[in-house]
Scaffold this motif. Structure first.
Motif, PDB file in Angstrom:
ATOM      1  N   THR A   7      -5.921  11.047   8.286  1.00 23.31           N
ATOM      2  CA  THR A   7      -4.546  11.359   7.893  1.00 23.31           C
ATOM      3  C   THR A   7      -4.578  11.844   6.441  1.00 23.31           C
ATOM      4  OG1 THR A   7      -3.952   9.418   9.220  1.00 23.31           O
ATOM      5  CG2 THR A   7      -2.207  10.355   7.882  1.00 23.31           C
ATOM      6  N   ASP A  66      -2.431  -7.581  -7.074  1.00 26.75           N
ATOM      7  CA  ASP A  66      -3.749  -7.104  -6.682  1.00 26.75           C
ATOM      8  C   ASP A  66      -4.106  -7.901  -5.427  1.00 26.75           C
ATOM      9  OD1 ASP A  66      -6.457  -6.768  -6.274  1.00 26.75           O
ATOM     10  OD2 ASP A  66      -6.957  -6.782  -8.410  1.00 26.75           O
ATOM     11  N   ALA A  67      -4.283  -7.232  -4.312  1.00 26.04           N
ATOM     12  CA  ALA A  67      -4.486  -7.932  -3.041  1.00 26.04           C
ATOM     13  C   ALA A  67      -5.807  -8.692  -2.987  1.00 26.04           C
ATOM     14  CB  ALA A  67      -4.393  -6.937  -1.882  1.00 26.04           C
ATOM     15  N   SER A  72      -7.196   0.448  10.193  1.00 26.48           N
ATOM     16  CA  SER A  72      -8.640   0.626  10.258  1.00 26.48           C
ATOM     17  C   SER A  72      -8.995   2.057  10.647  1.00 26.48           C
ATOM     18  CB  SER A  72      -9.233  -0.381  11.259  1.00 26.48           C
ATOM     19  OG  SER A  72     -10.637  -0.425  11.113  1.00 26.48           O
ATOM     20  N   ASN A 110       2.150  -3.395  -4.536  1.00 24.73           N
ATOM     21  CA  ASN A 110       0.969  -2.579  -4.792  1.00 24.73           C
ATOM     22  C   ASN A 110       0.310  -3.115  -6.056  1.00 24.73           C
ATOM     23  OD1 ASN A 110      -0.953  -0.472  -4.638  1.00 24.73           O
ATOM     24  ND2 ASN A 110       0.592   0.928  -3.825  1.00 24.73           N
ATOM     25  N   LYS A 119     -14.424  -1.612   7.089  1.00 28.13           N
ATOM     26  CA  LYS A 119     -13.550  -1.589   8.277  1.00 28.13           C
ATOM     27  C   LYS A 119     -14.085  -2.516   9.372  1.00 28.13           C
ATOM     28  CE  LYS A 119     -10.367   1.213   6.735  1.00 28.13           C
ATOM     29  NZ  LYS A 119      -9.165   0.590   6.152  1.00 28.13           N
ATOM     30  N   SER A 144       1.595   8.247   1.895  1.00 33.85           N
ATOM     31  CA  SER A 144       0.979   6.980   2.323  1.00 33.85           C
ATOM     32  C   SER A 144       1.506   6.553   3.687  1.00 33.85           C
ATOM     33  CB  SER A 144       1.317   5.853   1.338  1.00 33.85           C
ATOM     34  OG  SER A 144       0.831   6.125   0.053  1.00 33.85           O
ATOM     35  N   ILE A 145       0.610   6.004   4.489  1.00 37.31           N
ATOM     36  CA  ILE A 145       1.037   5.485   5.799  1.00 37.31           C
ATOM     37  C   ILE A 145       2.061   4.362   5.584  1.00 37.31           C
ATOM     38  CG2 ILE A 145       0.236   4.343   7.904  1.00 37.31           C
ATOM     39  CD1 ILE A 145      -2.488   5.871   7.437  1.00 37.31           C
ATOM     40  N   SER A 185      -2.077  -2.203   4.163  1.00 37.09           N
ATOM     41  CA  SER A 185      -2.418  -0.770   4.230  1.00 37.09           C
ATOM     42  C   SER A 185      -3.160  -0.412   2.947  1.00 37.09           C
ATOM     43  CB  SER A 185      -1.120   0.024   4.387  1.00 37.09           C
ATOM     44  OG  SER A 185      -1.382   1.383   4.613  1.00 37.09           O
ATOM     45  N   ILE A 186      -4.366  -0.958   2.828  1.00 41.49           N
ATOM     46  CA  ILE A 186      -5.116  -0.941   1.568  1.00 41.49           C
ATOM     47  C   ILE A 186      -6.543  -0.486   1.819  1.00 41.49           C
ATOM     48  CG2 ILE A 186      -6.055  -2.398  -0.273  1.00 41.49           C
ATOM     49  CD1 ILE A 186      -3.700  -4.341   0.255  1.00 41.49           C
ATOM     50  N   GLY A 190       0.746  -1.262   0.000  1.00 42.21           N
ATOM     51  CA  GLY A 190       0.000   0.000   0.000  1.00 42.21           C
ATOM     52  C   GLY A 190       0.770   1.302   0.000  1.00 42.21           C
ATOM     53  N   ALA A 243      -5.959   8.262  -0.090  1.00 44.62           N
ATOM     54  CA  ALA A 243      -7.215   7.619   0.332  1.00 44.62           C
ATOM     55  C   ALA A 243      -7.999   8.549   1.266  1.00 44.62           C
ATOM     56  CB  ALA A 243      -6.918   6.293   1.024  1.00 44.62           C
ATOM     57  N   THR A 262      -3.812  11.682   3.183  1.00 49.92           N
ATOM     58  CA  THR A 262      -3.192  10.821   2.167  1.00 49.92           C
ATOM     59  C   THR A 262      -4.135  10.808   0.963  1.00 49.92           C
ATOM     60  OG1 THR A 262      -4.394   8.890   2.938  1.00 49.92           O
ATOM     61  CG2 THR A 262      -2.260   9.271   3.959  1.00 49.92           C
TER      62      THR A 262
HETATM   63  N1  LIG Z   1      -5.912   8.391   5.573  1.00 46.98           N
HETATM   64  C1  LIG Z   1      -6.739   8.228   6.574  1.00 46.98           C
HETATM   65  O1  LIG Z   1      -7.429   9.170   7.028  1.00 46.98           O
HETATM   66  C2  LIG Z   1      -6.872   6.874   7.214  1.00 46.98           C
HETATM   67  C3  LIG Z   1      -7.390   6.755   8.526  1.00 46.98           C
HETATM   68  C4  LIG Z   1      -7.549   5.496   9.085  1.00 46.98           C
HETATM   69  C5  LIG Z   1      -7.185   4.365   8.342  1.00 46.98           C
HETATM   70  N2  LIG Z   1      -6.676   4.516   7.081  1.00 46.98           N
HETATM   71  C6  LIG Z   1      -6.342   3.315   6.314  1.00 46.98           C
HETATM   72  O2  LIG Z   1      -4.958   3.291   6.069  1.00 46.98           O
HETATM   73  C7  LIG Z   1      -4.721   2.444   4.941  1.00 46.98           C
HETATM   74  C8  LIG Z   1      -3.746   3.133   3.998  1.00 46.98           C
HETATM   75  O3  LIG Z   1      -4.322   4.254   3.402  1.00 46.98           O
HETATM   76  P1  LIG Z   1      -3.556   5.637   3.236  1.00 46.98           P
HETATM   77  O4  LIG Z   1      -4.328   6.626   4.008  1.00 46.98           O
HETATM   78  O5  LIG Z   1      -2.098   5.491   3.476  1.00 46.98           O
HETATM   79  O6  LIG Z   1      -3.851   5.996   1.701  1.00 46.98           O
HETATM   80  P2  LIG Z   1      -3.090   5.627   0.327  1.00 46.98           P
HETATM   81  O7  LIG Z   1      -4.031   6.051  -0.745  1.00 46.98           O
HETATM   82  O8  LIG Z   1      -1.742   6.189   0.309  1.00 46.98           O
HETATM   83  O9  LIG Z   1      -2.986   4.022   0.383  1.00 46.98           O
HETATM   84  C9  LIG Z   1      -4.013   3.144  -0.052  1.00 46.98           C
HETATM   85  C10 LIG Z   1      -3.324   2.049  -0.858  1.00 46.98           C
HETATM   86  O10 LIG Z   1      -4.215   0.995  -1.223  1.00 46.98           O
HETATM   87  C11 LIG Z   1      -3.711   0.500  -2.462  1.00 46.98           C
HETATM   88  N3  LIG Z   1      -4.671  -0.380  -3.138  1.00 46.98           N
HETATM   89  C12 LIG Z   1      -5.903  -0.051  -3.632  1.00 46.98           C
HETATM   90  N4  LIG Z   1      -6.457  -1.128  -4.225  1.00 46.98           N
HETATM   91  C13 LIG Z   1      -5.570  -2.159  -4.092  1.00 46.98           C
HETATM   92  C14 LIG Z   1      -5.568  -3.523  -4.480  1.00 46.98           C
HETATM   93  N5  LIG Z   1      -6.608  -4.064  -5.141  1.00 46.98           N
HETATM   94  N6  LIG Z   1      -4.490  -4.275  -4.176  1.00 46.98           N
HETATM   95  C15 LIG Z   1      -3.424  -3.763  -3.518  1.00 46.98           C
HETATM   96  N7  LIG Z   1      -3.370  -2.470  -3.108  1.00 46.98           N
HETATM   97  C16 LIG Z   1      -4.435  -1.687  -3.392  1.00 46.98           C
HETATM   98  C17 LIG Z   1      -3.457   1.795  -3.233  1.00 46.98           C
HETATM   99  O11 LIG Z   1      -2.739   1.594  -4.419  1.00 46.98           O
HETATM  100  C18 LIG Z   1      -2.726   2.596  -2.185  1.00 46.98           C
HETATM  101  O12 LIG Z   1      -1.338   2.343  -2.237  1.00 46.98           O
HETATM  102  C19 LIG Z   1      -6.100   2.144   4.348  1.00 46.98           C
HETATM  103  O13 LIG Z   1      -6.558   0.896   4.840  1.00 46.98           O
HETATM  104  C20 LIG Z   1      -6.948   3.249   4.931  1.00 46.98           C
HETATM  105  O14 LIG Z   1      -8.322   2.942   4.952  1.00 46.98           O
HETATM  106  C21 LIG Z   1      -6.501   5.739   6.518  1.00 46.98           C
END
Ligand SMILES: NC(=O)c1ccc[n+]([C@@H]2O[C@H](COP(=O)([O-])OP(=O)(O)OC[C@H]3O[C@@H](n4cnc5c(N)ncnc54)[C@H](O)[C@@H]3O)[C@@H](O)[C@H]2O)c1
Length: 282
Positions: A197, A66-67, A149, A41, A167, A21-22, A94-95, A15, A201, A199
């Protein structure tokens, strides 16, 4: 500051799309703490994002997968063990992705094919990762698997849409699989419930800026950043958390225990008038 917390450990990090990205921050911290790992990814994200740049920096490779595709995951896990020279000690899932959110579908008017995709990519993929790893016996004893989550799994948040359902399922999978993998092979499985956060997403969520501000005002310690989340992930991958499993761990500056704060009330008062609320829900 580095402490060699992951010295000798091998991992797979899903991810990392770009430097916000986290997962990107987790990879940087894991490297500092002495781990070796592969990055993965989905192919179009590798093409459009910066995952390869991170891999170069971390002296590793990106393995496209693809996860939600079991064959891709099998190839990923086998190749990772070959490249890293043995079984895996940690995995970060982290998807997140919702076509309903992307297309602006209202929660009371979901497209069900989109919903199936949301659940498959954002939650069931976690089960697939675990099932593939277990069948290949790919994780060492006391290994640690994490998924990210959000508190919308427990409470309703305006605009979070079907990601809330994803989630909830994700957290349930951590418990159900945590029992099996823990009792059989001492592998621990947890979710970290992170603050909003900024990002790619995160920014996809409706009125994300307002959510970020509200959450900051409500959290006694303030929102947790992506870097702070990475620190927490490293701790969860380390040997200092060997008996923590099947948990949803809030990493949110205290937000999830709050009802109303002075700062949020103060802000609310500024916009408050005597009109009846119209209970908008769209
Ligand atoms: N950003 C926030 O506010 C927040 C808060 C709590 C939890 N999260 C969670 O943190 C995680 C990481 O998100 P992020 O905020 O770093 O955003 P991000 O957009 O940087 O990361 C999301 C990742 O998911 C990948 N992805 C999407 N479809 C995929 C697939 N089919 N197979 C493999 N990878 C796939 C994307 O390519 C991307 O790298 C997610 O689960 C998100 O729900 C985010």
């Amino acid at each position: 500051m580095a402490y060699n917390l992951l010295k000798g450990k091998r991992g797979i990090i899903f991810g990392a799309l770009n430097e916000n990205s986290i997962a990107w921050k987790v990879a940087e911290r894991a490297l500092e703490e002495g781990a070796t790992f592969t990055l993965t990814n989905v192919p179009f994200a590798i093409r459009l994002g910066d995952t390869q740049t991170l891999a170069d920096k971390c002296n590793t490779v990106v393995i496209p997968a693809d996860a939600s595709n079991v064959e891709d995951l099998e190839a990923l896990v086998i190749k990772s063990m070959e490249l890293l020279g043995g079984k895996i000690d940690f995995i970060l899932h982290s998807i997140g992705m919702s076509p309903n959110v992307r297309k602006g579908r209202h929660y009371s008017d979901l497209d069900y094919d989109f919903l199936a995709k949301t659940l498959d990519v954002s939650a069931i993929s976690f089960h697939k990762v675990l099932q593939v790893a277990r069948k290949l016996d790919a994780i060492n004893e006391w290994g640690s698997v994490l998924a990210l989550s959000y508190v919308a799994a427990q409470r309703t948040f305006y605009g979070y849409n079907d990601m809330a359902d994803a989630k909830s399922l994700l957290e349930s999978i951590a418990r159900s699989f945590g029992y099996i993998y823990g009792s059989e092979r001492k592998v621990r499985i947890n979710t970290i419930s992170q603050s909003p956060t900024p990002t790619t997403a995160g920014n996809g969520i409706k009125m994300f800026g307002n959510l970020l501000d509200f959450s900051e005002r409500m959290s006694p310690l303030g929102n947790a950043t992506a870097d702070e989340c990475a620190d927490y992930c490293i701790m969860m991958f380390s040997d200092f958390t060997k008996k923590v499993t099947m948990q949803n761990l809030f990493h949110d500056g205290g937000f999830s225990s709050m009802g109303m704060s002075f700062s949020a009330m103060e802000q609310y008062n500024k916009g408050c008038n005597d009109e009846e609320p119209d209970h908008k829900f769209d």
